[in-house]
Design a protein around this motif. Structure first.
Motif, PDB file in Angstrom:
ATOM      1  N   ASN A 173      -4.066   5.504  -2.397  1.00  0.00           N
ATOM      2  CA  ASN A 173      -4.871   4.307  -3.270  1.00  0.00           C
ATOM      3  C   ASN A 173      -3.599   3.337  -3.819  1.00  0.00           C
ATOM      4  OD1 ASN A 173      -7.586   4.972  -2.416  1.00  0.00           O
ATOM      5  ND2 ASN A 173      -7.128   6.673  -4.219  1.00  0.00           N
ATOM      6  N   ARG A 174      -2.353   3.447  -3.279  1.00  0.00           N
ATOM      7  CA  ARG A 174      -1.230   2.519  -3.783  1.00  0.00           C
ATOM      8  C   ARG A 174      -1.525   0.997  -3.936  1.00  0.00           C
ATOM      9  NH1 ARG A 174       3.646   0.220  -1.642  1.00  0.00           N
ATOM     10  NH2 ARG A 174       5.117   0.036  -3.203  1.00  0.00           N
ATOM     11  N   ILE A 175      -2.147   0.416  -3.264  1.00  0.00           N
ATOM     12  CA  ILE A 175      -2.507  -0.937  -3.252  1.00  0.00           C
ATOM     13  C   ILE A 175      -3.214  -1.274  -4.441  1.00  0.00           C
ATOM     14  CG2 ILE A 175      -3.516  -2.711  -1.764  1.00  0.00           C
ATOM     15  CD1 ILE A 175      -2.509  -1.825   0.700  1.00  0.00           C
ATOM     16  N   GLU A 176      -4.394  -0.348  -4.458  1.00  0.00           N
ATOM     17  CA  GLU A 176      -5.237  -0.422  -5.624  1.00  0.00           C
ATOM     18  C   GLU A 176      -4.575  -0.812  -7.032  1.00  0.00           C
ATOM     19  OE1 GLU A 176      -8.755  -1.413  -5.759  1.00  0.00           O
ATOM     20  OE2 GLU A 176      -8.043  -1.750  -3.467  1.00  0.00           O
ATOM     21  N   PHE A 184       2.268  -4.348   1.394  1.00  0.00           N
ATOM     22  CA  PHE A 184       1.014  -4.140   0.812  1.00  0.00           C
ATOM     23  C   PHE A 184      -0.211  -4.296   1.695  1.00  0.00           C
ATOM     24  CE2 PHE A 184       3.650  -6.440  -1.946  1.00  0.00           C
ATOM     25  CZ  PHE A 184       4.261  -5.273  -2.864  1.00  0.00           C
ATOM     26  N   ILE A 185      -0.040  -3.517   2.825  1.00  0.00           N
ATOM     27  CA  ILE A 185      -1.023  -3.356   4.067  1.00  0.00           C
ATOM     28  C   ILE A 185      -2.021  -2.341   3.941  1.00  0.00           C
ATOM     29  CG2 ILE A 185      -1.400  -4.176   6.402  1.00  0.00           C
ATOM     30  CD1 ILE A 185       0.104  -6.355   4.888  1.00  0.00           C
ATOM     31  N   PHE A 186      -3.302  -2.333   4.097  1.00  0.00           N
ATOM     32  CA  PHE A 186      -3.961  -1.139   4.109  1.00  0.00           C
ATOM     33  C   PHE A 186      -3.709  -0.589   5.271  1.00  0.00           C
ATOM     34  CE2 PHE A 186      -6.617  -4.050   1.217  1.00  0.00           C
ATOM     35  CZ  PHE A 186      -6.446  -3.234   0.491  1.00  0.00           C
ATOM     36  N   THR A 187      -2.958   0.493   5.589  1.00  0.00           N
ATOM     37  CA  THR A 187      -2.755   1.328   6.574  1.00  0.00           C
ATOM     38  C   THR A 187      -2.785   2.609   5.950  1.00  0.00           C
ATOM     39  OG1 THR A 187      -0.188   1.270   6.633  1.00  0.00           O
ATOM     40  CG2 THR A 187      -1.300  -0.304   7.930  1.00  0.00           C
ATOM     41  N   ASP A 188      -2.296   3.771   6.988  1.00  0.00           N
ATOM     42  CA  ASP A 188      -2.132   5.031   6.525  1.00  0.00           C
ATOM     43  C   ASP A 188      -0.851   5.416   6.040  1.00  0.00           C
ATOM     44  OD1 ASP A 188      -4.891   5.602   7.590  1.00  0.00           O
ATOM     45  OD2 ASP A 188      -4.196   6.198   9.414  1.00  0.00           O
ATOM     46  N   ILE A 189       0.103   4.459   6.004  1.00  0.00           N
ATOM     47  CA  ILE A 189       1.373   4.875   5.689  1.00  0.00           C
ATOM     48  C   ILE A 189       1.468   5.048   4.137  1.00  0.00           C
ATOM     49  CG2 ILE A 189       2.279   2.613   4.983  1.00  0.00           C
ATOM     50  CD1 ILE A 189       4.846   3.162   6.605  1.00  0.00           C
ATOM     51  N   HIS A 190       0.622   4.709   3.375  1.00  0.00           N
ATOM     52  CA  HIS A 190       0.435   4.777   1.957  1.00  0.00           C
ATOM     53  C   HIS A 190       0.137   6.463   1.547  1.00  0.00           C
ATOM     54  CE1 HIS A 190       1.221   0.654   1.264  1.00  0.00           C
ATOM     55  NE2 HIS A 190       0.160   0.301   1.884  1.00  0.00           N
ATOM     56  N   ALA A 191      -0.817   6.851   2.716  1.00  0.00           N
ATOM     57  CA  ALA A 191      -1.067   8.421   2.337  1.00  0.00           C
ATOM     58  C   ALA A 191       0.155   9.158   2.750  1.00  0.00           C
ATOM     59  CB  ALA A 191      -2.272   8.761   3.458  1.00  0.00           C
ATOM     60  N   ASP A 192       0.892   8.869   3.461  1.00  0.00           N
ATOM     61  CA  ASP A 192       2.061   9.565   4.056  1.00  0.00           C
ATOM     62  C   ASP A 192       2.961   9.393   2.803  1.00  0.00           C
ATOM     63  OD1 ASP A 192       1.045   9.642   6.927  1.00  0.00           O
ATOM     64  OD2 ASP A 192       2.260   8.081   7.443  1.00  0.00           O
ATOM     65  N   GLY A 193       2.938   8.625   2.017  1.00  0.00           N
ATOM     66  CA  GLY A 193       3.905   8.386   0.762  1.00  0.00           C
ATOM     67  C   GLY A 193       3.438   9.086  -0.316  1.00  0.00           C
ATOM     68  N   GLY A 194       2.191   9.725  -0.025  1.00  0.00           N
ATOM     69  CA  GLY A 194       1.440  10.560  -1.391  1.00  0.00           C
ATOM     70  C   GLY A 194       0.513   9.961  -2.141  1.00  0.00           C
ATOM     71  N   GLU A 195       0.541   8.729  -1.711  1.00  0.00           N
ATOM     72  CA  GLU A 195      -0.254   7.620  -2.808  1.00  0.00           C
ATOM     73  C   GLU A 195      -1.422   6.702  -1.844  1.00  0.00           C
ATOM     74  OE1 GLU A 195      -0.320   4.663  -6.852  1.00  0.00           O
ATOM     75  OE2 GLU A 195       1.568   5.265  -5.616  1.00  0.00           O
ATOM     76  N   LYS A 222      -3.639 -11.346  -5.138  1.00  0.00           N
ATOM     77  CA  LYS A 222      -4.815 -10.217  -5.788  1.00  0.00           C
ATOM     78  C   LYS A 222      -5.363  -9.256  -4.727  1.00  0.00           C
ATOM     79  CE  LYS A 222      -3.423 -11.790  -9.856  1.00  0.00           C
ATOM     80  NZ  LYS A 222      -2.599 -11.149 -10.540  1.00  0.00           N
ATOM     81  N   ARG A 223      -4.884  -8.971  -3.547  1.00  0.00           N
ATOM     82  CA  ARG A 223      -5.415  -7.909  -2.628  1.00  0.00           C
ATOM     83  C   ARG A 223      -4.218  -7.585  -1.836  1.00  0.00           C
ATOM     84  NH1 ARG A 223      -5.876  -9.990   2.397  1.00  0.00           N
ATOM     85  NH2 ARG A 223      -5.876 -12.276   2.848  1.00  0.00           N
ATOM     86  N   GLY A 224      -4.561  -6.512  -1.063  1.00  0.00           N
ATOM     87  CA  GLY A 224      -3.756  -5.964   0.131  1.00  0.00           C
ATOM     88  C   GLY A 224      -4.064  -6.615   1.173  1.00  0.00           C
ATOM     89  N   GLY A 225      -3.216  -6.715   2.210  1.00  0.00           N
ATOM     90  CA  GLY A 225      -3.268  -7.346   3.407  1.00  0.00           C
ATOM     91  C   GLY A 225      -3.948  -6.576   4.478  1.00  0.00           C
ATOM     92  N   LEU A 226      -4.253  -6.931   5.440  1.00  0.00           N
ATOM     93  CA  LEU A 226      -4.961  -6.346   6.576  1.00  0.00           C
ATOM     94  C   LEU A 226      -4.072  -6.310   7.769  1.00  0.00           C
ATOM     95  CD1 LEU A 226      -8.350  -8.061   6.844  1.00  0.00           C
ATOM     96  CD2 LEU A 226      -7.915  -5.844   5.622  1.00  0.00           C
TER      97      LEU A 226
END
Length: 247
Positions: free
Chosen positions: A201-204, A188-199, A213-217
């Motif tokens: 804003n997944r962490i939100e 749940f880290i804020f990186t571009d990998i979530h966009a690669d997976g198609g979502e 209650k938050r994503g990591g850096l």
């Protein structure tokens, strides 16, 4: 001065680790595959802060390019003392029944085979058996190796589970050769990998299921990686640091 090679260091966790490693006195080899501008930007930031760094292009799914990468680092930055296997990819979220053999092969080549082959090259340089002075290897795994990532990334989870097994086995094989092998398992880290997976804003979507209650850096993961890469963790090998917000 020690030399650290970080694969996939042009963005995200790899880039944050490169910057932090320089602050801790490492000469930094910034590996990238396609994004030269991003890698050179990280190198420039390090140099502006008085550090030493150089960008090295290599596709670490290919053994011949890995060998060239390590040879270039030897020549340009000196004896390798730390390796961070950070390269990692995933593809769009999918049920397992829809994952093709070709996709699974792509994931394993990028995530698992690259780590295996880079470890081999690092051992040949670090091991006291081969005239080295020892060193550290840090593998970037994932919480997916424990959860299995159902309904989203079972193939990715498989590849990271293999990295966990490699970390445990290799740590025991080379402990007497002056090399420590450990891993970090972020999630749940804020990186571009979530966009690669198609979502993107997944962490939100899932942050309420994370105890903190938050994503990591990326910088928070980098701190764990650098502790394992440094002498501060000198009595630790074969261990895993979970950077997951409590999940």
């Amino acid at each position: 001065m020690k030399t650290i090679l970080i694969t996939g260091a042009s963005r995200g966790i790899g880039a944050a680790t490169a910057l932090l490693a320089s602050e801790h006195g490492f000469k930094v080899a910034v590996n990238y595959n396609n994004n030269r501008d991003a890698a050179e930007s990280i190198v420039e930031k390090i140099r502006l802060n008085g550090g030493q760094a150089k960008a090295f292009q290599a596709d670490v799914t290919k053994e011949e390019e890995i060998k060239r990468l390590f040879e270039q680092v030897d020549t340009d930055l000196g004896n390798l003392t730390s390796l961070v296997n950070n390269v990692g990819v995933l593809e769009r979220q999918s049920l397992m029944e829809n994952i093709s053999k070709e996709r699974l092969q792509r994931i394993f080549e990028a995530n698992t085979l690259s780590t295996f082959l880079c470890c081999k090259e690092a051992i040949q340089r670090m091991s006291i058996k081969y005239g080295g002075v020892g060193g550290t290897i840090v593998n970037v795994s994932s919480i997916a190796s424990r959860t299995g990532a159902p309904f989203e990334y079972i193939d990715y989870a498989l590849s990271k589970g293999a990295i966990d097994s490699l970390t445990i086995g290799l740590s025991k094989e080379v402990a007497n050769e002056g090399i420590r092998v450990n891993a970090v398992r972020p999630a749940f880290i804020f990186t571009d990998i979530h966009a690669d997976g198609g979502e993107p804003n997944r962490i939100e979507r899932i942050k309420e299921t994370i105890p903190l209650k938050r994503g990591g850096l990326s910088s928070e993961v980098a701190e764990a990686i650098l502790w394992l890469a440094s002498d501060k963790s000198s009595y630790s090998t074969g261990i895993f640091l979970d950077v997951t917000g409590g999940r």
